[in-house]
Scaffold this active site. Structure first.
Site, short mmCIF file in Angstrom:
data_model
loop_
_atom_site.label_atom_id
_atom_site.label_comp_id
_atom_site.label_asym_id
_atom_site.label_seq_id
_atom_site.Cartn_x
_atom_site.Cartn_y
_atom_site.Cartn_z
N HIS A 369 0.82 -1.21 0.00
CA HIS A 369 0.00 0.00 0.00
C HIS A 369 0.85 1.26 0.00
O HIS A 369 0.52 2.24 -0.66
CB HIS A 369 -0.94 -0.03 1.20
CG HIS A 369 -1.97 -1.10 1.05
ND1 HIS A 369 -2.71 -1.58 2.07
CD2 HIS A 369 -2.34 -1.79 -0.05
CE1 HIS A 369 -3.51 -2.52 1.62
NE2 HIS A 369 -3.30 -2.66 0.34
N CYS A 682 -0.63 -4.07 -27.40
CA CYS A 682 -0.65 -3.38 -26.10
C CYS A 682 0.38 -3.91 -25.12
O CYS A 682 0.32 -3.61 -23.94
CB CYS A 682 -2.05 -3.44 -25.49
SG CYS A 682 -2.60 -5.11 -25.11
C1 PEP Z 1 0.66 -8.79 -22.58
O1 PEP Z 1 0.74 -9.97 -22.24
O2 PEP Z 1 1.37 -8.27 -23.46
C2 PEP Z 1 -0.30 -7.91 -21.91
C3 PEP Z 1 -0.53 -6.69 -22.35
O3 PEP Z 1 -0.90 -8.37 -20.80
P1 PEP Z 1 -0.24 -8.44 -19.34
O4 PEP Z 1 1.09 -7.74 -19.42
O5 PEP Z 1 -1.19 -7.78 -18.42
O6 PEP Z 1 -0.12 -9.92 -19.14
#
Ligand code: PEP
Ligand code: MG
Length: 755
Positions: A369, A682
């Site tokens: 936290h 992403c």
């Molecule tokens: C990924 O695996 O690239 C992703 C964006 O998900 P996480 O990093 O949350 O596993």
């Protein structure tokens, strides 16, 4: 043709060094000669020898080719610059274009800006790094494997010379009294990035208890009750002053902490201890000692966190009992770096925020936290610094480098100046990126690339405005789940998702359903010990097995997006059947909402993450059923290479810029484009300008990344001509190189792309 050293060359060089060792002359003279001999034999313009001084500082001891004035002046800490990098990892480094390496640290006094290529090897003896030997060339020279080996053999001889000629006194390395003031570097765990320079303030949690045994138990119980009441109102004041809005995660953390302050079990145990004849203070301390003993045994991070909160509360209660309530903020210097074993979130807020520059803990974890609060306050923070309290004296000048999870105690002027320069450069870069905020995210040849934010906490959304991102490309819904004490019900979730949508001011947000399980444990969910959590019972696998969780989450998302647009996707989908099953749960929730005449989103876009390679071979069918696809390169790459993304030993083994990964991604984009399905990426890959450049080159037009990456990526793409890059990439089709990083860097260099 470039000249290289064969086995004969290596033998000749070794013989010359052996002769030199046997010759007379001081250690320094012989070192100078070594540099000269190696430079000549290696056909290198530069050969420099850096030796390790106390406090893990590498000092330039001899050079052929760099400015002599830099000898005994240029110093780098371990981990700093390329030389520091070689020492930190105790491994060679060969770079044809050293200056474009992210760790290159420019030292004007050496005059090394004119040398492009660099080969460095650690000087090792008995497993310890004694220094680093570096050769440099003016040209972009590709050093051969054989040359690297030769240099490694040579430094074995050099190591003996260094050890035998007492260039550095053994006393210095043992840190005698006077020399203890040399800089010391301490490593830890990154809890929040950022660099701060300040002075150490030891967090004084413990209150001295003068009287342990009570005369009158009833009077002690009354004192306890009064102290608890005054502590409650002080926590309420703290909550009110915290500046965190109602419903913020940070506020929730403090509220759950406040609930602990009313915990009957805890207060009951203190009262029991008073009954045994202790004073109120001694009783609080006894219960605190019990809590600490439990903390030592508990490995569950969630339980440890709760116990740390109780420890924090005990300190607070003790201060109320002895009337020292404002101890925390007394005489705080203007540039305080707080040092503590551990600390609760409220304790951190007790300090005058204006004066706080950074926090260093002996314990702490990224999900603790206090770390979450430090991130919200923008304070650099390093945790798990072993023996920090024993090594740091109050008032010690220090640098906290959150990014590299290190602190430098008592930095010398040169190290301090290097950090000041980094901070200034960062500030300048931030300013230049914010100037880009309102400029279009378009390449030089007019290709628009949408840049989006990865988020997981409400506070992350503040970056939307400041970066000018198009929207949130990935909202990791598990993060708010991880910091709560219990599973948030439909109402709490609806409220949270609604607030997210309101804060984003109409920009699209792609919600990813719960990616928990495996190593992202939720404290209130059943837990199984798994041998391979990353490929275990996590994400969609877990929520399809516990459909109520998924139904409640989807219901909350539908309600929060009533009258708006909803973008939702599922994590870790390995086969079309899983997507269909998850989609069926969503359809069921829609039907139920319609039956209840609830308002629905005006637009619904349903997609999936592509992060498990098996899904790739079902793409033709999948693309007929999804509205968009989002590539999670973090997981995808770890599964493609069967290489754990969290294993530091494998971090450099495979490169995301390998021809394999790029060919795979190129095919994904090609299929999506042909099917007219939007595709984004992403994972972390999108956040580094060279990698983002490659992604644009293989066809991505939507990228999502952490806020700090948006500026650098935008600067890169605005200087990029995609058509030239695509052309270049097509010449690399079928390459069997391990990585295309070098070639892509060279492309950027030649085409003035800002990477
Ligand atoms: C990924 O695996 O690239 C992703 C964006 O998900 P996480 O990093 O949350 O596993
Ligand atoms: Mg993932």
């Amino acid at each position: 043709m470039q000249q290289t050293l064969g086995a004969g060359g290596s033998r000749r060089l070794l013989k010359r060094l052996r002769d030199l060792m046997a010759s007379s002359g001081t250690g320094q003279e012989r070192l100078n000669q070594v540099a000269r001999i190696i430079a000549a034999d290696f056909v290198a313009e530069v050969c420099s020898i850096y030796l390790m001084r106390a406090g893990e500082v590498l000092e330039l001891f001899a050079t052929q080719g760099l400015k002599q004035a830099a000898v005994h002046k240029t110093r780098l800490r371990v981990g700093e610059g390329l030389v520091g990098d070689i020492a930190a990892h105790a491994r060679p480094l060969a770079l044809s274009d050293a200056q474009s390496h992210p760790n290159f640290a420019y030292r004007p006094e050496t005059g090394e800006e004119i040398f492009h290529s660099l080969l460095g090897v650690p000087i090792l003896r008995g497993g310890r790094v004694l220094g680093v030997l570096v050769v440099q060339n003016r040209t972009f020279r590709d050093y051969e494997e054989e040359e690297i080996e030769t240099l490694q053999t040579v430094v074995m001889v050099l190591a003996e010379l260094v050890a035998s000629s007492a260039l550095i006194s053994p006393a210095e390395m043992q840190r005698t009294e006077g020399l203890a003031l040399l800089p010391v570097r301490l490593d830890g765990l990154r809890l929040n990035e950022g660099i701060a320079i300040g002075r150490a303030v030891l967090h004084k949690a413990r209150v001295t208890i003068r009287q342990m045994v009570a005369e009158n138990a009833a009077a002690e119980l009354t004192r306890l009750r009064q102290a608890v009441t005054s502590m409650h109102s002080a926590i309420d004041d703290l909550l009110a002053a915290s500046g965190f809005a109602e419903g913020d995660e940070h506020r929730e953390i403090l509220e759950s902490y406040r609930m602990f302050a009313e915990d009957r079990g805890w207060l009951g145990r203190i009262a029991d201890a008073i009954d045994t004849g202790l004073t109120a203070e001694a009783a609080v301390q006894k219960v605190q000692d019990d809590t600490r003993a439990r903390m030592l045994q508990v490995t569950d991070p969630y339980l440890r966190e709760r116990l740390a909160d109780l420890d924090d509360l005990a300190n607070r209660l003790l201060r109320h009992l002895v009337g020292e309530t404002s101890a925390a903020t007394a005489e705080l210097p203007e540039d305080a770096v707080l040092i503590a074993r551990s600390m609760g979130p409220a304790e951190l807020l007790d300090y005058e925020r204006r004066h706080l520059k950074a926090v260093v803990l002996e314990e702490g974890s990224p999900t603790s936290h206090v770390a979450i609060i430090a991130r919200a306050l923008g304070l650099p923070m390093v945790g798990r610094v072993k023996d920090a309290l024993a090594q740091i004296e109050p008032g010690d000048p220090m640098i906290v480098d959150g990014q590299n999870a290190q602190i430098i105690l008592r930095p010398g002027d040169d190290v301090r100046a290097a950090f000041v320069a980094v901070m200034e450069a960062q500030a300048q870069r931030r300013a230049s990126y914010s100037a880009l905020r309102d400029l279009a995210s378009v390449t030089r040849d007019g290709v628009a690339v949408s840049l989006n934010l990865n988020a997981g906490l409400l506070v992350d959304l503040d970056h939307l405005e400041e970066t000018g991102a198009d929207g949130v490309g990935l909202y990791r819904t598990e993060i708010p789940f991880m910091i709560r004490n219990s599973f948030p019900g439909v109402e709490a979730q609806t409220d949270l998702y609604r607030r997210i949508l309101e804060r984003t001011g109409g920009r699209p947000v792609v919600f990813r359903t719960l990616d928990a399980g495996g190593d992202k444990l939720l404290p209130y969910l059943e837990r199984n010990v798994e041998d391979n959590p990353a490929i275990g019972w996590r994400a969609i696998r877990m929520t399809l097995d516990r459909p109520l969780l998924l139904r409640q989450q989807l219901r909350a998302l539908l309600r929060a997006s009533a009258g708006r647009r909803l973008d939702v996707m599922f994590p870790m989908v390995a086969e079309l059947a899983e997507f269909r099953a998850a989609r069926a749960v969503l359809d069921l929730e829609i039907t139920r909402a319609e039956r209840r005449s609830e308002a629905l989103p005006t637009t619904l876009r349903v997609g999936t993450m592509l992060e498990v390679p098996s899904l790739f071979w079902q793409m033709p069918a999948l693309l007929r059923e999804v509205d968009f696809l989002s590539v999670g390169s973090n997981d995808l790459v770890q599964f493609l290479f069967a290489s754990d993304r969290g294993n530091a030993r494998l971090a450099d083994r495979y490169d995301v810029l390998s021809p394999t990964v790029l060919a795979f991604l190129h095919d994904v984009v090609r299929q999506c484009d042909a099917a007219g399905v939007p595709v984004q990426l992403c994972g972390e890959m999108a956040s580094n300008p060279v990698e983002a450049m490659a992604l644009i080159g293989v066809g991505f037009r939507h990228l999502s990344m952490p806020a700090v990456a948006i500026g650098p990526v935008k600067a890169m793409l605005r200087s990029l001509e995609v058509s030239a890059l695509s052309c270049y990439l097509s010449t690399l089709t079928g390459s069997t190189d391990r990585s295309l990083r070098g070639r892509l860097r060279a492309f950027a260099h030649d085409h003035a792309v800002m990477i």
